[in-house]
Structures are given as structure tokens and as C-alpha cells.
Design a protein around this motif. Sequence first.
Motif, PDB file in Angstrom:
ATOM      1  N   CYS A 102      -9.613   3.103   1.294  1.00  0.00           N
ATOM      2  CA  CYS A 102      -8.011   2.884   0.867  1.00  0.00           C
ATOM      3  C   CYS A 102      -7.125   2.696   1.747  1.00  0.00           C
ATOM      4  O   CYS A 102      -6.905   3.878   2.581  1.00  0.00           O
ATOM      5  N   ASN A 103      -6.784   2.148   2.272  1.00  0.00           N
ATOM      6  CA  ASN A 103      -5.931   2.164   4.132  1.00  0.00           C
ATOM      7  C   ASN A 103      -4.863   2.231   3.230  1.00  0.00           C
ATOM      8  O   ASN A 103      -3.746   1.391   2.770  1.00  0.00           O
ATOM      9  N   ALA A 104      -4.083   3.193   3.541  1.00  0.00           N
ATOM     10  CA  ALA A 104      -2.218   3.603   3.076  1.00  0.00           C
ATOM     11  C   ALA A 104      -1.582   4.214   4.436  1.00  0.00           C
ATOM     12  O   ALA A 104      -0.882   5.195   4.315  1.00  0.00           O
ATOM     13  N   ASP A 105      -2.073   3.572   5.145  1.00  0.00           N
ATOM     14  CA  ASP A 105      -1.505   3.445   7.272  1.00  0.00           C
ATOM     15  C   ASP A 105      -0.355   3.329   7.138  1.00  0.00           C
ATOM     16  O   ASP A 105       0.834   3.195   7.231  1.00  0.00           O
ATOM     17  N   GLU A 106       0.524   2.134   6.161  1.00  0.00           N
ATOM     18  CA  GLU A 106       1.170   0.736   6.271  1.00  0.00           C
ATOM     19  C   GLU A 106       2.435   0.933   6.734  1.00  0.00           C
ATOM     20  O   GLU A 106       3.843   1.850   6.680  1.00  0.00           O
ATOM     21  N   SER A 107       2.451   0.754   8.817  1.00  0.00           N
ATOM     22  CA  SER A 107       3.114   1.167   9.580  1.00  0.00           C
ATOM     23  C   SER A 107       3.948   0.113  10.140  1.00  0.00           C
ATOM     24  O   SER A 107       3.688  -0.149  10.823  1.00  0.00           O
ATOM     25  N   GLU A 108       3.395  -1.293   9.431  1.00  0.00           N
ATOM     26  CA  GLU A 108       3.773  -2.585   9.768  1.00  0.00           C
ATOM     27  C   GLU A 108       5.304  -2.686   8.893  1.00  0.00           C
ATOM     28  O   GLU A 108       5.812  -2.700   8.345  1.00  0.00           O
ATOM     29  N   PRO A 109       6.524  -2.785  10.501  1.00  0.00           N
ATOM     30  CA  PRO A 109       7.555  -3.034  10.360  1.00  0.00           C
ATOM     31  C   PRO A 109       7.808  -3.533   8.991  1.00  0.00           C
ATOM     32  O   PRO A 109       7.966  -5.005   9.580  1.00  0.00           O
ATOM     33  N   GLY A 110       8.686  -3.378   8.558  1.00  0.00           N
ATOM     34  CA  GLY A 110       9.325  -4.671   7.369  1.00  0.00           C
ATOM     35  C   GLY A 110       8.448  -3.898   5.755  1.00  0.00           C
ATOM     36  O   GLY A 110       8.703  -4.634   4.870  1.00  0.00           O
ATOM     37  N   THR A 111       7.508  -2.985   5.800  1.00  0.00           N
ATOM     38  CA  THR A 111       6.917  -2.855   5.048  1.00  0.00           C
ATOM     39  C   THR A 111       6.679  -1.600   4.288  1.00  0.00           C
ATOM     40  O   THR A 111       6.504  -1.070   4.954  1.00  0.00           O
ATOM     41  N   CYS A 112       6.908  -1.414   2.909  1.00  0.00           N
ATOM     42  CA  CYS A 112       7.388  -1.035   2.611  1.00  0.00           C
ATOM     43  C   CYS A 112       6.967  -0.474   0.842  1.00  0.00           C
ATOM     44  O   CYS A 112       6.990   0.280   0.113  1.00  0.00           O
ATOM     45  N   LYS A 113       5.788  -1.204   0.441  1.00  0.00           N
ATOM     46  CA  LYS A 113       5.452  -1.378  -0.468  1.00  0.00           C
ATOM     47  C   LYS A 113       4.859  -0.451  -0.890  1.00  0.00           C
ATOM     48  O   LYS A 113       4.302   0.129  -2.026  1.00  0.00           O
ATOM     49  N   ASP A 114       2.783  -0.333  -0.143  1.00  0.00           N
ATOM     50  CA  ASP A 114       2.447   0.622  -0.415  1.00  0.00           C
ATOM     51  C   ASP A 114       2.930   2.136  -1.317  1.00  0.00           C
ATOM     52  O   ASP A 114       2.558   3.215  -2.083  1.00  0.00           O
ATOM     53  N   ARG A 115       3.945   2.551  -0.582  1.00  0.00           N
ATOM     54  CA  ARG A 115       4.985   3.632  -0.811  1.00  0.00           C
ATOM     55  C   ARG A 115       5.319   3.985  -2.125  1.00  0.00           C
ATOM     56  O   ARG A 115       4.923   5.385  -2.651  1.00  0.00           O
ATOM     57  N   GLU A 116       6.051   2.571  -2.594  1.00  0.00           N
ATOM     58  CA  GLU A 116       6.553   2.439  -3.438  1.00  0.00           C
ATOM     59  C   GLU A 116       4.679   2.529  -4.908  1.00  0.00           C
ATOM     60  O   GLU A 116       5.362   2.970  -5.977  1.00  0.00           O
ATOM     61  N   LEU A 117       3.574   2.047  -4.489  1.00  0.00           N
ATOM     62  CA  LEU A 117       3.284   1.681  -5.448  1.00  0.00           C
ATOM     63  C   LEU A 117       2.886   3.616  -5.962  1.00  0.00           C
ATOM     64  O   LEU A 117       1.826   3.868  -6.925  1.00  0.00           O
ATOM     65  N   MET A 118       2.236   4.251  -4.282  1.00  0.00           N
ATOM     66  CA  MET A 118       1.706   5.738  -4.907  1.00  0.00           C
ATOM     67  C   MET A 118       2.999   6.581  -5.161  1.00  0.00           C
ATOM     68  O   MET A 118       2.238   7.814  -5.490  1.00  0.00           O
ATOM     69  N   GLU A 119       4.077   6.438  -4.930  1.00  0.00           N
ATOM     70  CA  GLU A 119       4.415   7.165  -5.159  1.00  0.00           C
ATOM     71  C   GLU A 119       4.892   7.184  -6.843  1.00  0.00           C
ATOM     72  O   GLU A 119       5.085   7.786  -7.395  1.00  0.00           O
ATOM     73  N   LYS A 120       4.868   5.974  -7.309  1.00  0.00           N
ATOM     74  CA  LYS A 120       5.704   5.406  -9.266  1.00  0.00           C
ATOM     75  C   LYS A 120       4.436   5.200  -9.576  1.00  0.00           C
ATOM     76  O   LYS A 120       4.367   5.912 -11.190  1.00  0.00           O
ATOM     77  N   ASP A 121       2.773   5.041  -8.859  1.00  0.00           N
ATOM     78  CA  ASP A 121       1.998   4.711 -10.203  1.00  0.00           C
ATOM     79  C   ASP A 121       0.513   4.905  -9.268  1.00  0.00           C
ATOM     80  O   ASP A 121      -0.234   4.033  -9.124  1.00  0.00           O
ATOM     81  N   PRO A 122       0.508   6.704  -8.726  1.00  0.00           N
ATOM     82  CA  PRO A 122      -0.533   6.552  -8.216  1.00  0.00           C
ATOM     83  C   PRO A 122      -1.973   6.465  -9.463  1.00  0.00           C
ATOM     84  O   PRO A 122      -2.383   6.356  -8.534  1.00  0.00           O
ATOM     85  N   HIS A 123      -1.726   6.736 -10.135  1.00  0.00           N
ATOM     86  CA  HIS A 123      -3.242   6.364 -11.154  1.00  0.00           C
ATOM     87  C   HIS A 123      -3.738   5.277 -11.286  1.00  0.00           C
ATOM     88  O   HIS A 123      -4.655   4.897 -11.061  1.00  0.00           O
ATOM     89  N   GLN A 124      -2.657   4.164 -10.981  1.00  0.00           N
ATOM     90  CA  GLN A 124      -3.189   2.972 -10.834  1.00  0.00           C
ATOM     91  C   GLN A 124      -4.178   2.704 -10.176  1.00  0.00           C
ATOM     92  O   GLN A 124      -5.224   1.928  -9.630  1.00  0.00           O
ATOM     93  N   LEU A 125      -3.478   3.114  -8.168  1.00  0.00           N
ATOM     94  CA  LEU A 125      -4.253   3.043  -7.239  1.00  0.00           C
ATOM     95  C   LEU A 125      -5.496   3.862  -7.238  1.00  0.00           C
ATOM     96  O   LEU A 125      -7.049   3.582  -7.336  1.00  0.00           O
ATOM     97  N   ILE A 126      -6.038   4.987  -8.568  1.00  0.00           N
ATOM     98  CA  ILE A 126      -7.281   5.790  -8.402  1.00  0.00           C
ATOM     99  C   ILE A 126      -8.169   4.671  -9.025  1.00  0.00           C
ATOM    100  O   ILE A 126      -9.208   5.641  -8.820  1.00  0.00           O
ATOM    101  N   GLU A 127      -7.531   4.440  -9.842  1.00  0.00           N
ATOM    102  CA  GLU A 127      -8.954   3.410 -11.095  1.00  0.00           C
ATOM    103  C   GLU A 127      -8.812   2.653 -10.447  1.00  0.00           C
ATOM    104  O   GLU A 127     -10.096   1.889 -10.809  1.00  0.00           O
ATOM    105  N   GLY A 128      -7.849   1.528  -9.664  1.00  0.00           N
ATOM    106  CA  GLY A 128      -8.480   0.815  -9.114  1.00  0.00           C
ATOM    107  C   GLY A 128      -9.877   1.633  -7.734  1.00  0.00           C
ATOM    108  O   GLY A 128     -11.077   0.450  -7.504  1.00  0.00           O
ATOM    109  N   LEU A 129      -9.967   2.237  -7.119  1.00  0.00           N
ATOM    110  CA  LEU A 129     -10.110   2.632  -6.448  1.00  0.00           C
ATOM    111  C   LEU A 129     -12.084   3.639  -7.227  1.00  0.00           C
ATOM    112  O   LEU A 129     -12.599   3.619  -6.748  1.00  0.00           O
ATOM    113  N   LEU A 130     -11.692   3.691  -8.086  1.00  0.00           N
ATOM    114  CA  LEU A 130     -13.552   4.506  -8.410  1.00  0.00           C
ATOM    115  C   LEU A 130     -13.709   3.535  -8.722  1.00  0.00           C
ATOM    116  O   LEU A 130     -15.172   3.047  -8.997  1.00  0.00           O
TER     117      LEU A 130
END
Lengths: 424, 160
Positions: free
Chosen positions: A80-108
Amino acid sequence: MQTKLLTRRFDTPNSRSIATYLADGGYAGLKKALTGMQPAEVIEEVKKSSLRGRGGAGFPTGMKWGFVPVNSPKPKYVVCNADESEPGTCKDRELMEKDPHQLIEGLLIAAYALLSKQVFIYIRGEYWYLIAILEQAIAEAREHGFIGKNICGTSFECEIVVHPGAGAYICGEETALLNSLEGYRGHPRIKPPFPAVAGLYGCPTVVNNVETFCAVPHIIVHGGDWYRSLGTEKSGGTKIFSVSGHVNRPGNYEVRMGYPLKQLIEEDCGGIRGGRKLKAVIPGGSSVPIMTAEEVEQATLDYEGMAKAGSLLGSGGVIVMDETTDIFMTTYNLIRFYNHESCGWCTPCREGTDWLLKLFKKIARGEGTTADLDTIRRLCPNIEGRSHCPLGDAAVWPITSAMKKFPEDFLKHVKPATAVPSAA
Amino acid sequence: MPTFADVLTPEFDRQADAIIARYPQKRSAILPLLHLVQNACNYVPEDGMRFIAKKLGLNMNDVYETLTFYSMLFTEPIGTYHIQLCRTISCYLCGAPQIREHLEKRLGIRPGQKTPDGRFRLSEVECIGACSAAPAMQINFDFHEHLTPEKVDAILDALP
Ligand SMILES: NC(=O)C1=CN([C@@H]2O[C@H](COP(=O)(O)OP(=O)(O)OC[C@H]3O[C@@H](n4cnc5c(N)ncnc54)[C@H](O)[C@@H]3O)[C@@H](O)[C@H]2O)C=CC1
Ligand SMILES: Cc1cc2nc3c(=O)[nH]c(=O)nc-3n(C[C@H](O)[C@H](O)[C@H](O)COP(=O)(O)O)c2cc1C
Ligand code: SF4
Ligand code: FES
């Protein structure tokens, strides 16, 4: 108006706990995939959804998964690419902060589709607080039998490891990320071979963005056709846009693919601060061409629509600039960024971004002439298309597009070059 | 500031082994181990690097080579509070330059410098993923967003 699918639980109290995730129907996608679908059927469903990679390049996800050799004797990895460093981009941070299980389910689900037993989440070191959040969620998922051996009572087994980066934009580039994850300096590799064939430790590896994985449970639960129908024919589903800069209500907004850019800025984000006029938008993170207010008028937020409007959808970082903005200065800001983040591996990018930065500094000091602008114009095509990885191109696009679309902002910083003979 | 010898307890050693065990190949543990050492010592001292090299079956050069690629890792003491102000485009548009001036004045140092007592280091960094809450900074690992000069003062005043 937003269409909340991936972000629908952001306002739920305790949204990151597994209890609320399960109460909201979480892990139903994983159970459905494991108990009712063959791995190939999962890939087929993702193909149908026309989900395209949310990291920026927009490559069809199902097709990428399909490139992984089924009968590889080597282990396979999901990263999972959670390196999010493109200036102007901060969506992955909120996805992981607010709903980590959604990501984990997708990964599984992805790991099951690819028959991989090992997932890595490569997260930028600056997001340190998220590591604890992810690890807590992983521990909860393990307690509920979603991670480890015999997942959901089947023979499927999988582990998830969170791996911290340590500050380097280039490590978001998937092959640099893999080198970094292997413990080396984060220099990119030549593609092909693509990671799907030879990735981590030389084994078949699927690398996807956080947001891409987060869409997967919804595709499995509701079906690929349903997901695609939320967006356009070629750009399925919803996409999260991080809006920043001179708007009244900056933030992450999830809309259907094909949504009008103007409506996002004017309605959802409450328009430009201080009632000023719009001057320019960088719509897809710093690496994409800048747009004029005129180009924004008709632009729709899907891959095809943005290309038609003279830019790219990229990572979805919408940077909004009002009429007081000096586009020379914002371009200077970006070339400084790319120069700082050039990994130094190849000469066109390492030396080229140095030269560009020197010229921008000179002009910013008030010592530049029109000949310096010509030199910048000549330098750019010597970097673009000649560098080892796309960072070199990304460094040039903001410059060439800004000089073409906002020439007056550059001219006002320089003197005529009458007395200065231009170099051959 | 603790030396690496103080830090290297049996518990620390056990933590290091647990990290290494997560990976199919040992060398992958290099960044997490460098973080482990830095978070305990405030920087990565030479004996910390030696410890990692030995654990992973590498030589010092391998560890040093990897370490020096990454902007978050330091081979000299960072300081108690590392103020990392974002200077990239979204923060720039929303007033990061004024915040920098304010920090410079208040701390009496420029980006890249440390206060003489070692309490503060000021760095200008590239996008930290807080663009929609610009201007933003991190102090050590903590995010501070929607900054104004007054807010910066309140944050610094509240530090222990
Ligand atoms: N999210 C962020 O923070 C950032 C995003 N970006 C974005 O990254 C993009 C460039 O990314 P790249 O990975 O260089 O693009 P790419 O087009 O080379 O690859 C996109 C994805 O498709 C896969 N792929 C492409 N062709 C394939 C094939 N024939 N077989 C198997 N797999 C294949 C690649 O492995 C990769 O995962 C830019 O468009 C930019 O918008 C750039 C900087 C930061
Ligand atoms: C310089 C550079 C930096 C990148 N940074 C990121 C990043 O931070 N996050 C990300 O998901 N993709 C990033 N990418 C794109 C990745 O290489 C890759 O395309 C992506 O992770 C694939 O996932 P996707 O298909 O889900 O988008 C970057 C690409 C380049 C060239
Ligand atoms: S283009 Fe730049 S970032 Fe990419 S390999 Fe070359 S020097 Fe490194
Ligand atoms: S530009 Fe400052 S946090 Fe992204």
C-alpha cells in the motif's frame, strides 16, 4: 454536492474502531470474497468497476492485478502506497486517520485476489501518529479473525506490516518505494519490468494507493457495475479531492467522477476567499499543468475531462489561487520543491533542476532578463522525457505550463535583454 | 540526552528483534531501526548505527549510506523540539512566509539552525500532508495546523 462512499464514516463517532466499522456493515466485502468468490472473480469485479489508480497515474486497477502471474513459484506481495507527499494532497491521511479498517479490508481483499500472504503499508515518516492508529486497527482485526491464519474460517492467511519511510518525496514513486522498503536508498528502478512482474525482493508485487484499496470493499459488496455507474464510463466511481489555497472551505471532498471543477470550488468550497476572483488552479497535485480560470469553467473531474481541459487529474490535490497570486512566485516555489526532492540519480533532473532553481532565484532577486526566461524555456525540454523517472517531467510541467498560460507574471519580474547576447 | 549505551536495554534489544522478525529479508528493517534509535537518543549516534549494522549483518557503510538519503534522520542531536514548518505551495499561498518570519524572530534562529540551549531546531520542510489546513507545521511528530502568529506563540508557550 458530495457523494460520500469512502468518506461516509468520517463523521461517525469512534469511526476508527472495529466495533463501529462492523456495525456499519464493515468486513462484509472480505467475507463475501473469501466465502463466495474465486480470486479471479474478485479481479474480474474490480475490472468491471473501471476503478483507476488513485495515486495519480490512473492506471486501471483490475488490469494491473491481472498482470500478476497466477502460478508464480515466488511469494507475492501487496504494498500500500501511503507515502502521500504530492504537494496539495492530503486525502490518504484522512482515510487512514478516520477509517483505518476500510483500508485494511481493501488490502485483505486484494491479498486474497492475488493469493498473497504478506501486505506492507509503506507510510511516510511524517505520518508517525497514524502508525499507532493503523497498528491498533490491525490488532483489532486480528482479534476478530480477519488477519493471521484461517481468516473468516477459510484457509486464507495474511499478515499486514506497517513500514515507516523517513522523509523523501521520491519514495512515493513505486519502484523507489520498493528499494526503500528493501532497506536501500530510495532511487527509482527502470520500468519495465513493472512491479506486478518483479517488485519487492524481485517477486510479483502489486502497489496501489491508499484510496484505491479503500474503494475495493465497496466494489465487492455492491458490484463493479454499481461502482462504475457512480462515475463516467471510463472513470468509474467517486474520487476524493483535497482542496487547498484561496478557498473559503478547504478540505477533502468526495465527488462522483465527472463532477464539474467549478462547482467544487464555487459551491462545495464556498468560493474564493474575500470575494476575490479566481486566477488559476493546479488541479491534480503539484506535478500537473496549471489551469487558467477560463479552462476551469468547463472542466470536469475525470481523467478524460481534465486532459481535455489542458491538465491532468493526478492525485486530486486541487490548489486554488486567487487574482492576487503571482504565478512566477508559485512556480518558483515548486521548482524549489522538485530541486529539493530530486533523488540525484540521473543527470538531467539533478543538474537541470539546479540550473532552473538558480535562474528562478536570480529573477526573484530582480536581476533577471528576458534572456533568462529563454534559458529556462530551453532547459525544460532537456529534462522532460530524458530523466530516469517521471519526477524530472513533473518538475518541468508546472514551469512550461505557467510560462505559457501566465506570461505576464514572468515578464513583470525581468528586464529586457537588449544588452545581453543570448547563448547559442 | 541519553547516550546509546543508556538506551540499549534488554527491552530495546527485544524490540529491535521483533521489528526484524516482521520482514522476509533483514535489511528491510533498517529504516524502522533507525527510527527506533533516533526516537530514543534524539539522533542516530555512531554506536547506534553499529548496533543496527551488526543486527542486520551489514557493515557501517550500508547503514550510513541508507541513513543519509532520508531527510528525517539525523547524525547529530536534533534538539528537544524540532519545528518543521511547511514551505510548499498550499502553505505558501496561505501565509507560511509570515509564520517563518515570526518563528525566526521569536527564536532568534534561521531555518537549519538550533537555539544555543538545544531546545529548538527550526527547519523548513516540504509538504507534510496538511495542505487543506495550511499553513501547517510539525513539532517533532505532532501536527499544528491553520497557523497564525498568535497561535504559534500559544503553541510554543505551552511546551513543557
Ligand atoms: N499521490 C502522490 O503523492 C503523488 C502522485 N504522483 C503521480 O504519479 C504519477 C506517475 O506514477 P507512475 O507510477 O510513474 O505511473 P505509471 O503510469 O508508470 O504507472 C502507474 C501504475 O500502473 C502500473 N503499470 C503501468 N503499466 C503497466 C504494465 N504494462 N504492466 C503492469 N503494470 C503497469 C505501474 O506499475 C503503476 O503501479 C503521476 O501521474 C502523478 O500524478 C506523483 C507524485 C506524488
Ligand atoms: C515522483 C513520484 C512520486 C509518487 N508519489 C506517490 C505517492 O506518494 N503516493 C502514491 O500513491 N503514488 C505515488 N506515485 C505513483 C506511484 O508510482 C504508483 O503509480 C502508484 O502508487 C500506483 O498506485 P495506483 O495505481 O493505485 O495509483 C508517485 C509517482 C512518482 C513518479
Ligand atoms: S528523474 Fe530525478 S528523481 Fe527521478 S531518478 Fe532522476 S534524479 Fe532521481
Ligand atoms: S503544502 Fe504545506 S502541508 Fe501540503
